[in-house]
Design a protein around this motif. Structure first.
Motif, PDB file in Angstrom:
ATOM      1  N   LEU A  63       0.733  -1.378   0.251  1.00 60.69           N
ATOM      2  CA  LEU A  63       0.059  -0.053   0.208  1.00 60.69           C
ATOM      3  C   LEU A  63       0.502   1.641  -0.458  1.00 60.69           C
ATOM      4  CD1 LEU A  63      -0.205   1.121   2.932  1.00 60.69           C
ATOM      5  CD2 LEU A  63      -1.467  -0.496   3.407  1.00 60.69           C
ATOM      6  N   CYS A 132      -4.277   0.342  -1.557  1.00 65.03           N
ATOM      7  CA  CYS A 132      -3.898  -0.704  -1.214  1.00 65.03           C
ATOM      8  C   CYS A 132      -3.744  -1.524  -2.791  1.00 65.03           C
ATOM      9  CB  CYS A 132      -4.794  -1.793  -0.235  1.00 65.03           C
ATOM     10  SG  CYS A 132      -4.954  -0.656   0.952  1.00 65.03           S
ATOM     11  N   ASP A 133      -2.744  -2.731  -2.826  1.00 63.38           N
ATOM     12  CA  ASP A 133      -2.716  -4.265  -3.823  1.00 63.38           C
ATOM     13  C   ASP A 133      -3.774  -5.049  -3.136  1.00 63.38           C
ATOM     14  OD1 ASP A 133      -2.039  -5.711  -6.007  1.00 63.38           O
ATOM     15  OD2 ASP A 133      -0.027  -6.082  -5.106  1.00 63.38           O
ATOM     16  N   GLY A 134      -4.987  -4.976  -4.130  1.00 61.86           N
ATOM     17  CA  GLY A 134      -5.803  -5.991  -3.736  1.00 61.86           C
ATOM     18  C   GLY A 134      -7.129  -6.197  -4.935  1.00 61.86           C
ATOM     19  N   GLY A 139     -11.847  -5.926  -1.348  1.00 67.44           N
ATOM     20  CA  GLY A 139     -12.728  -5.049  -1.043  1.00 67.44           C
ATOM     21  C   GLY A 139     -14.078  -4.717  -0.649  1.00 67.44           C
ATOM     22  N   TRP A 171      -9.127  -0.859  -3.085  1.00 70.16           N
ATOM     23  CA  TRP A 171      -7.512  -1.559  -3.383  1.00 70.16           C
ATOM     24  C   TRP A 171      -7.407  -1.312  -5.180  1.00 70.16           C
ATOM     25  CZ3 TRP A 171     -10.634  -1.184   0.115  1.00 70.16           C
ATOM     26  CH2 TRP A 171     -10.565  -1.247   1.941  1.00 70.16           C
ATOM     27  N   SER A 173      -5.805  -4.158  -8.411  1.00 68.76           N
ATOM     28  CA  SER A 173      -5.873  -5.753  -8.355  1.00 68.76           C
ATOM     29  C   SER A 173      -4.821  -5.238 -10.029  1.00 68.76           C
ATOM     30  CB  SER A 173      -6.379  -6.583  -8.562  1.00 68.76           C
ATOM     31  OG  SER A 173      -6.349  -5.830 -10.151  1.00 68.76           O
TER      32      SER A 173
END
Length: 234
Positions: A63, A132-134, A139, A171, A173
């Motif tokens: 993040l 954030c990476d997600g 989320g 988030w 990806s």
């Protein structure tokens, strides 16, 4: 909602130095804690916690933070202040026409100083976003965990924000590519507080979280993307 996001946690080599940087940049106080320091937030601005660690994760970050600007002069003052406090410019692939400025704090944590006029971050306050990476699923998990409305849902991009406003958490990806594989504990994660950790732990597990370990001061858990977070008593 009985659950509250107290802080984003960063494992760093020198918690005192990095906390001082952020306190100076955000005009907040520093609260010394065992093993680190807290730069507290308020009802609309998320807090930042720094823990001294000698086992820092090597690899992609999970993040980073976005700071907002009210004018070009304000953006430049923020950059100058960050550099004076020990920050540095970094290159993450931004182009010459990008209007945001990418920096790193003294602990190597990335932050972006966003240009004025960004409608998405309008009204969020100075610490506008934790991004954030997600995946979309994570989320949605945090929407339900925190009880914060979903304010962005576009393909694999999601974001939530407290009903009171303030800092958004998002988030992405990264255009649908798989999230980076984990080979160590995240060095950036969330700290949550609650008056009833037993009930909240059960609720979070029902939403898709995993209970990892019970510590003396907290319950360690992971979200559906295997990102660790801590839960402790308010």
């Amino acid at each position: 909602m009985a659950l509250r996001l107290e802080a984003v946690v960063f494992d760093v080599a020198d918690a005192t130095a990095v906390a001082a940087f952020w306190a100076g940049l955000l005009d907040r106080e520093v609260l010394t804690e065992p093993g680190g320091a807290l730069v507290p937030g308020d009802k609309t601005q998320v807090g930042l916690r720094f823990l001294t660690s000698d086992t820092l994760q090597v690899g992609p970050r999970q993040l980073h933070l976005h700071l907002t600007s009210t004018s070009l002069e304000h953006q430049q003052r923020t950059v100058e202040t960050a550099l004076r406090l020990g920050g540095r410019h970094i290159d993450v692939g931004q182009g010459p026409d990008d209007k945001f400025v990418v920096l790193a704090d003294p602990g190597g944590n990335e932050l972006c100083v966003i240009e004025p006029g960004n409608n998405y971050l309008a009204g969020t306050g100075y610490l506008g976003e934790v991004t954030c990476d997600g995946t979309r699923d994570v989320g949605l998990f945090w929407r339900d965990a925190l009880g914060w409305p979903l304010v962005l849902d576009n393909n694999e991009q999601t974001a939530v924000q407290s009903p009171l406003g303030g800092t958004k958490i998002s988030w992405d990806s990264w255009s649908g590519s798989p999230i980076q594989p984990k080979n160590a504990r995240n060095r950036q994660r969330f700290d949550l507080v609650t008056a009833d950790p037993t009930s909240e732990t059960e609720r979070l597990v029902s939403l898709g979280a995993t209970r990892l370990a019970d510590r003396a001061d907290r319950i360690e858990m992971a979200d559906p993307n295997s990102n660790e977070f801590g839960l402790h008593t308010a």
